[in-house]
Write an enzyme that holds these catalytic residues in place. Structure first.
Site: not given
Length: 432
Positions: A85, A173, A175
């Site tokens: 990001c 995202h 993660e």
């Protein structure tokens, strides 16, 4: 050490951090939101991870300049980088691209499309053509020239990219795990309200995403681990390359004297292994003459750039390569000169075997350093290391096992020199 940069309390590495921990990779976290100072150099890094945050990559914020400098140092030294990001936008800026406001906030679960290049990418190779991921951003970026686009979507075309061969950025995202989705919603409730059900649907979305998410991060961790020793070497020498000649300007005559000890002849094929800025190349060229072949190999691009600046390409061919996996056929060389390299390879025994492979029977290996072992140890404020691969009790058997016969060993106050000959194995003919 893998450096993780966090910009906000809720924007940690989550599943990425779990993958790094599972791989046994040590990490160090710089929490910029808590006032932690950004590292001044990339010298001790084998990887760099930069997470997201609410600030804009195109506007100044505390620590932005230092962060961009660290990203540029990592790119210069070919340190593996992963930006998420905001981290991806900063990576693009550091590489010469630009970050800018997007077309409104993109929040929630939605597809991205993998490009054709993603199929051959080291991280995204097995990711399906469409992947449903968590978006939480309002800015975007323009990629620098030469970057490879890996994932896209209609509203925000730049979703994942690679710069060079070891730096990746992801706008989305990947993660995220369940705790991450909840944390984002708590930290940004107004944004979460624009994506109804983003938290409630997370278990079902992540059940599908997790396998691909974990695969990407497992491959990144393996990529970092496999290159760790090379990365550390590049990081150390990259920052020093520009001033290397100035720091060691008086070493030229000592290099020339060491080359004289190799007993080269006109027409010989010789390699300066770990050539750095190429200080030995003029002396090697003088010994083998115009009919000989002189090669200089180094792992650090910045060192070869410095060698070009010094005009050393006039004395030999400069190659970027791994000293433990030389791009040369068997028995190509008559001699190898190596100054200080043995202490920088991950496995000296493997390196010595590889150097024997590319050297013809009866060929010469000269290991050199313009300082003796005791002098170097004292300079760094430490005692002599009994495990030093250049200690005679370690070097002699290591050379013998690798196919070399040590004929001269000098650990003098102001130089180190070891000369060995390549032992011909059964069926090999000695060089003429």
């Amino acid at each position: 050490m893998i450096q993780i940069v966090e910009h906000a309390p809720k924007e940690g590495p989550y599943a990425l951090g779990a993958a790094l921990e599972a791989a046994g990779l040590p990490t160090r976290v710089c929490r910029t939101w808590a006032g932690d100072r950004m590292p001044d150099t990339a010298d001790d890094l084998v990887g760099l991870v930069v997470m997201g945050g609410a600030m804009a990559a195109y506007e100044d914020f505390p620590g932005r300049s230092a962060e961009l400098a660290l990203l540029r140092a990592a790119l210069d030294a070919d340190i593996p980088v992963l930006g998420v990001c905001l981290g991806a936008q900063l990576l693009a800026v550091a590489a010469g691209g630009a970050a800018r406001p997007g077309n409104g906030a993109q929040i929630g679960w939605a597809d991205v499309r993998m490009t054709e290049a993603a199929h051959a990418d080291a991280l995204f190779t097995t990711v399906p053509e469409r992947l449903r991921v968590l978006h939480w951003h309002g800015d975007t970026m323009d990629l620098p020239a030469g970057a490879t686009l890996l994932a896209s979507c209609d509203r925000y075309p730049v979703q994942a990219f690679r710069i060079g061969g070891s730096a990746w950025g992801m706008q989305f995202h990947l993660e995220a795990d369940e705790s991450a989705v909840g944390a984002f919603a708590d930290a940004f409730p107004e944004e979460a309200a624009t994506a109804p059900g983003v938290v409630e649907s997370a278990p079902a979305e992540l059940a599908v995403l997790a396998r691909h998410r974990d695969g990407v991060f497992k491959r990144f961790a393996a990529f970092v681990a496999a290159r760790a020793q090379q990365t550390a070497t590049r990081a150390f020498f990259t920052r020093r390359a520009a001033t290397w000649e100035e720091r060691f300007t008086g070493d030229g005559p000592r290099y020339a004297a060491a080359v004289d000890r190799m007993e080269l002849r006109p027409g010989h094929r010789v390699l300066d292994l770990g050539c750095g800025t190429g200080r030995a190349l003029p002396a090697l060229r003088a010994q083998v003459g115009d009919t000989g072949l002189v090669l200089g190999i180094d792992l650090t691009p910045a060192m070869l750039t410095a060698a070009l600046r010094e005009g050393r390409d006039k004395d030999g061919h400069l190659l970027l390569a791994d000293a433990c996996r030389l791009p040369l056929p068997t028995a190509t060389l008559d001699a190898i000169f190596s100054a200080g390299l043995v202490n920088h390879v991950p496995d000296p025994a493997t390196a010595l075997r590889e150097w024997a492979r590319v050297t013809a029977p009866d060929g010469t290996l000269l290991l050199f350093h313009p300082s003796g072992r005791a002098e170097r140890a004292a300079r760094h404020g430490r005692p002599l290391d009994p495990d030093d691969p250049l200690a005679e009790t370690n070097l002699r058997p290591a050379l013998r096992t690798a196919g070399w016969d040590l004929s001269c060993y000098e650990d003098a106050p102001h130089h180190f020199l070891a000369r060995a000959s390549r032992v011909a194995s059964r069926g090999e003919a000695s060089r003429p």
